[in-house]
Design a protein around this motif. Structure first.
Motif, short mmCIF file in Angstrom:
data_model
loop_
_atom_site.label_atom_id
_atom_site.label_comp_id
_atom_site.label_asym_id
_atom_site.label_seq_id
_atom_site.Cartn_x
_atom_site.Cartn_y
_atom_site.Cartn_z
N ALA A 37 33.51 39.80 36.69
CA ALA A 37 34.62 39.37 37.55
C ALA A 37 34.20 38.11 38.30
CB ALA A 37 34.99 40.47 38.55
N LEU A 38 35.18 37.28 38.60
CA LEU A 38 34.92 36.04 39.33
C LEU A 38 34.98 36.29 40.83
CD1 LEU A 38 34.48 32.96 39.25
CD2 LEU A 38 36.97 32.70 39.16
N PHE A 39 33.95 35.80 41.54
CA PHE A 39 33.85 35.94 42.99
C PHE A 39 33.67 34.57 43.62
CE2 PHE A 39 32.45 39.97 41.35
CZ PHE A 39 32.80 40.91 42.30
N VAL A 40 34.04 34.47 44.90
CA VAL A 40 33.77 33.27 45.69
C VAL A 40 33.06 33.68 46.98
CG1 VAL A 40 35.69 31.92 44.75
CG2 VAL A 40 36.03 33.27 46.82
N ARG A 41 32.27 32.76 47.48
CA ARG A 41 31.63 32.93 48.79
C ARG A 41 32.13 31.80 49.67
NH1 ARG A 41 27.27 31.05 51.25
NH2 ARG A 41 26.48 30.00 49.39
N GLY A 47 29.94 37.13 52.94
CA GLY A 47 30.28 38.01 51.84
C GLY A 47 30.90 37.31 50.65
N TRP A 48 30.94 38.05 49.54
CA TRP A 48 31.58 37.60 48.31
C TRP A 48 32.95 38.27 48.22
CZ3 TRP A 48 29.80 34.00 44.88
CH2 TRP A 48 28.48 33.59 45.03
N HIS A 49 33.95 37.51 47.79
CA HIS A 49 35.34 37.96 47.73
C HIS A 49 35.94 37.58 46.38
CE1 HIS A 49 35.40 37.92 52.26
NE2 HIS A 49 34.52 36.98 52.04
N ILE A 118 34.83 26.83 50.27
CA ILE A 118 34.19 27.61 49.22
C ILE A 118 32.78 27.07 48.99
CG2 ILE A 118 34.28 28.37 46.81
CD1 ILE A 118 36.51 29.52 48.60
N ALA A 119 31.81 27.86 49.37
CA ALA A 119 30.42 27.43 49.23
C ALA A 119 29.89 27.66 47.83
CB ALA A 119 29.55 28.17 50.25
N GLU A 120 30.43 28.69 47.16
CA GLU A 120 29.88 29.06 45.85
C GLU A 120 30.89 29.90 45.08
OE1 GLU A 120 25.65 31.02 44.39
OE2 GLU A 120 26.17 31.04 46.50
#
Length: 154
Positions: A37-41, A47-49, A118-120
């Motif tokens: 699954a794709l996540f963003v930080r 946290g990752w979302h 979006i850092a990552e």
């Protein structure tokens, strides 16, 4: 534990919502490819979302999902987002809801440069999410794996 900055943002959003007595709505995108699954930080909260954000005036939740996905990750939805669920999010003033959509078909475009919002961005296995994944994100993943019954709360 939430940082001071995060707590202040939540407090401000909570008070603003109470003053306005308005409901807020967010939309998040669930993308799964090859068991990942794709996540963003974010740069402003821990946290990752799943990718997503607020629904703008005049915009449907599905349109917000598609827009936020593109803005945050460079991924373009090819198929229409399918609603997974609508969840009450008590963390933001008692009037916030999050619509989670699954996007089955998508095209991975150029990734926007990392920045303050979006850092990552990263793909993680469904059964091995990042340790810093938010509790709400972990609950959605457990529901997808059939390990938890949805309870309507983000």
């Amino acid at each position: 534990m939430a940082t001071l900055k995060t707590r202040l943002v939540r407090l401000g959003a909570s008070r603003w919502g109470r003053l306005r007595r308005s409901m807020t709505l967010g939309a998040r995108a669930l993308l799964i490819e090859d068991g990942r699954a794709l996540f963003v930080r974010h740069g402003y909260t821990p946290g990752w979302h799943f990718p997503g954000g607020g629904v703008e005036p005049g915009e449907t939740a599905a349109e917000a999902c598609v827009r936020e996905l593109r803005e945050e990750t460079g991924v373009v939805a090819v198929s229409a987002p399918e609603l997974v669920g609508l969840y009450f999010n008590p963390a933001f003033g008692g009037r916030d809801h999050v619509a989670l959509f699954r996007v089955e078909q998508f095209s991975i475009g150029s990734e926007p440069p990392a920045g303050r919002e979006i850092a990552e961005r990263r793909w993680f296995a469904l059964d091995a999410p990042p340790a810093e994944a938010t509790p709400a994100t972990r609950r959605r993943l457990a529901e997808l794996r059939g390990e938890r019954t949805p309870d309507g709360r983000w």
